[in-house]
Design an enzyme around this catalytic site. Structure first.
Site, short mmCIF file in Angstrom:
data_model
loop_
_atom_site.label_atom_id
_atom_site.label_comp_id
_atom_site.label_asym_id
_atom_site.label_seq_id
_atom_site.Cartn_x
_atom_site.Cartn_y
_atom_site.Cartn_z
NE ARG A 105 -11.57 48.24 20.93
CZ ARG A 105 -12.74 48.16 20.49
NH1 ARG A 105 -13.91 48.07 20.99
NH2 ARG A 105 -12.86 48.20 19.31
NE ARG A 131 -27.46 40.48 14.23
CZ ARG A 131 -26.34 41.05 14.58
NH1 ARG A 131 -26.30 42.60 14.61
NH2 ARG A 131 -25.36 40.48 15.07
NE ARG A 151 -24.33 36.54 11.84
CZ ARG A 151 -23.69 37.81 11.70
NH1 ARG A 151 -23.42 38.39 10.63
NH2 ARG A 151 -23.57 38.72 12.71
CE LYS A 193 -20.15 51.46 19.63
NZ LYS A 193 -18.89 51.50 18.95
NE ARG A 226 -21.27 38.97 19.67
CZ ARG A 226 -22.10 39.00 18.63
NH1 ARG A 226 -22.66 40.34 18.26
NH2 ARG A 226 -22.99 38.21 18.43
#
Ligand SMILES: [Zn+2]
Length: 205
Positions: A88, A122, A152, A13, A163
């Site tokens: 949202r 990632r 991470r 995004k 998430r």
């Protein structure tokens, strides 16, 4: 053109927002940014918002809507804006409809498995914050700056799945809301950033 941009974490995004701003020249209104700047400048509404944040509470919709309303009333939004991070919820969308006419809602769609792959793959540099994907590292786990890359804790499959699911459950009613009103533009996010952008531009007409 007044546009809302939607997309799950990992959907790209931010990159598309930057491309849109560059092409159309309208401001990128990120609610996170306007909150931070109101708090920093200690505006009346910023002080009010901070009082909730400091107590660990969610900022009420009226306050968030007011902050957005004040920002959209500024001169640079006259010929259009790109709204990111708001609304949202359907409640917020209804409040927004009283503030501004939204022309399009762009939803960058990516299948769950692809998002999972993007985010769990990632690797980030603890030294310079550069971000890579294992697919392009060829087993070489070192940053351009020379530091060893890390995976991470936030990017494990369990955390990432959670998430994405939170985002999807929260956003689906909003997508349905704008679809019913004929505002929704769905874009295939599972392509190169240039292809995604070309599809957005074509669909905006
Ligand atoms: Zn680095």
């Amino acid at each position: 053109m007044n546009i809302i941009l939607l997309g799950a974490p990992g959907a790209g995004k931010g990159t598309q927002a930057a491309y849109l701003v560059q092409k159309y020249g309208f401001p990128h209104i990120s609610t996170g940014d306007i909150f931070r700047s109101n708090i920093k400048q200690r505006t009346e509404i910023g002080v009010l918002a901070k009082s909730f944040i400091d107590k660990g509470q969610l900022v009420p919709d009226e306050v968030t809507c007011k902050i957005v309303e004040l920002r959209l009333a500024e001169d640079d939004c006259k010929n259009g804006f790109l709204l990111d991070g708001f609304p949202r919820t359907v409640n917020q969308a209804e409040a927004l409809s009283k503030i501004a006419d939204i022309d399009y809602v762009i939803d960058i769609e990516i299948p769950f498995a692809r998002l999972l792959h993007r985010l769990t793959g990632r690797r980030v540099c603890p030294k310079c914050n550069a971000s890579y994907h294992v697919d392009f590292l060829n087993g070489n786990n070192v940053c351009e700056c020379g530091a060893e890359l890390i995976h991470r804790d936030d990017d494990t499959e369990e955390t990432v799945s959670k998430r994405i699911n939170v985002y999807t459950n929260q956003t689906q009613p909003l997508i349905d809301y704008y679809k019913q009103r004929g505002k929704l533009i769905s874009v295939n996010g599972d392509q190169s950033v240039e292809e995604v952008f070309a599809e957005i531009v074509a669909k905006l007409g």
